[in-house]
Design an enzyme around this catalytic site. Structure first.
Site, PDB file in Angstrom:
ATOM      1  N   THR A 107       0.859  -1.182   0.000  1.00 12.79           N
ATOM      2  CA  THR A 107       0.000   0.000   0.000  1.00 12.79           C
ATOM      3  C   THR A 107       0.891   1.226   0.000  1.00 12.79           C
ATOM      4  OG1 THR A 107      -1.710  -1.177   1.243  1.00 12.79           O
ATOM      5  CG2 THR A 107      -1.852   1.220   1.178  1.00 12.79           C
ATOM      6  N   LYS A 184      -7.728   0.855  -2.237  1.00  7.04           N
ATOM      7  CA  LYS A 184      -7.152   0.383  -0.972  1.00  7.04           C
ATOM      8  C   LYS A 184      -7.179   1.469   0.093  1.00  7.04           C
ATOM      9  CE  LYS A 184      -4.970  -1.937   2.132  1.00  7.04           C
ATOM     10  NZ  LYS A 184      -3.594  -2.392   2.035  1.00  7.04           N
ATOM     11  N   LYS A 252      -0.174   5.289   8.418  1.00  4.93           N
ATOM     12  CA  LYS A 252       0.398   5.649   7.113  1.00  4.93           C
ATOM     13  C   LYS A 252      -0.668   5.644   6.036  1.00  4.93           C
ATOM     14  CE  LYS A 252       1.970   2.421   4.752  1.00  4.93           C
ATOM     15  NZ  LYS A 252       1.476   1.451   3.724  1.00  4.93           N
TER      16      LYS A 252
END
Length: 317
Positions: A107, A184, A252
């Site tokens: 990701t 995502k 994150k």
């Protein structure tokens, strides 16, 4: 073209994913070895010992893995790690040549994925963006969800000959790289926000004298029930935050999602507040939960609370 399959990044996620490629007969045979590399070589050695019945080769560099394989999967933990491994002198890109294929499951920011795609295709390779929804347990039992974009021919090759053994579903969004990452980030920012809101709800229940276990049962019986709540709730109450998805990685993703929302001009105030809560938890040296599971945001919620239960919890009573 070689039949060997490559896997770069044998960490929390990569170990389970690579293991599925072996146990589901995608690779690990004499004619189709699994070739691996990790920044910490000890993890490769442990992995090979764990799966000693399979044909596994450990390479000294990421470039050697790519050169030896037709298709190489990459699963690095952070944008910084991914960039470093991809661009290093003996990194992923150095091993790419005509016909090589890279499936990147990390990701990252959308710009990171598009940069890697351009670099790979410029050397005659193929690139599939394939970030996953799921954490340690789904990686190990093959129930991840792949969110893909990029080379459709490459997707068609691996969807029923690789992705299907590591995941329960694979979605192809576009031949334009970036759409997988967008999907995502939407999923992970929503998940983080759900856990933050759930944590505040359980902390409120505790501070007004309700049994948190009973409240988790109640929540699980209604329209707002979620597997995330059922899984994380009892562990949150017990202060069990053994990492399946580290809080620093969850934050994150949430920060990347906030940046994406701002760039898109989308109202995002609720999820933005959740990101701020995760940022506070990640930066709290006293709590020291950055490497714990993302459910540890619950400890920050109690630390910020002034209720009697929260005070007692913080004091260890």
């Amino acid at each position: 073209m070689t039949n060997a399959v490559g896997f770069i990044g044998i960490g929390i996620m990569g170990e389970g994913m690579a293991g599925r490629l072996l146990t589901q007969n995608i690779s690990g045979t004499e004619k189709k070895p699994l070739i691996i590399w990790n920044r910490t070589n000890a993890k490769c050695i442990d992995f090979k010992e764990k799966y000693s019945d399979y044909n596994i080769e450990i390479k000294d560099t990421a470039a050697e893995v790519v050169k030896a394989c037709g298709i190489t999967y990459c699963m690095l933990s952070t944008p910084e790690a991914s960039k470093s491994v991809f661009e290093a002198e003996n990194g992923v890109l150095a091993g790419v040549s005509e016909g090589k294929s890279i499936v990147d499951c990390a990701t990252l920011a959308e710009a990171d994925m598009t940069r890697m795609n351009s670099a790979v295709t410029a050397k005659g390779g193929r690139f599939l963006e394939a970030p996953v929804s799921g954490s340690k347990a789904p990686a190990a039992n093959g129930s991840l969800i792949f969110l893909c974009a990029g080379s459709k021919p490459l997707f068609d090759e691996v969807v029923d000959n690789g992705l299907n053994t590591m995941g329960k579903a694979s979605h192809f969004f576009s031949e334009e790289v970036g759409f997988g990452t967008r999907a995502k980030l939407v999923v992970n920012s929503l998940m983080g926000t759900m856990v933050a809101a759930f944590g505040e709800g359980i902390a409120l229940a505790e501070n007004v004298g309700l049994d948190p276990t009973k409240m988790i049962e109640v929540i699980g019986q209604g329209a707002i029930q979620s597997p995330v709540y059922a899984l994380k709730g009892p562990k949150m109450i017990a202060k069990d935050h053994a990492p399946n998805f580290p809080l620093k990685h969850a934050h994150k993703d949430m920060k990347l999602a906030c940046d994406m929302a701002k760039a898109a001009g989308s109202e995002y105030s609720v999820m933005d507040k959740a990101e701020q809560l995760f940022a506070k938890a990640r930066a709290d040296a006293e709590l020291n939960v950055a490497d714990e599971d993302f459910s540890a945001v619950f400890e920050t919620i109690h630390k910020e609370s002034k209720g009697n239960f929260s005070k007692k919890r913080k004091s260890g009573e």
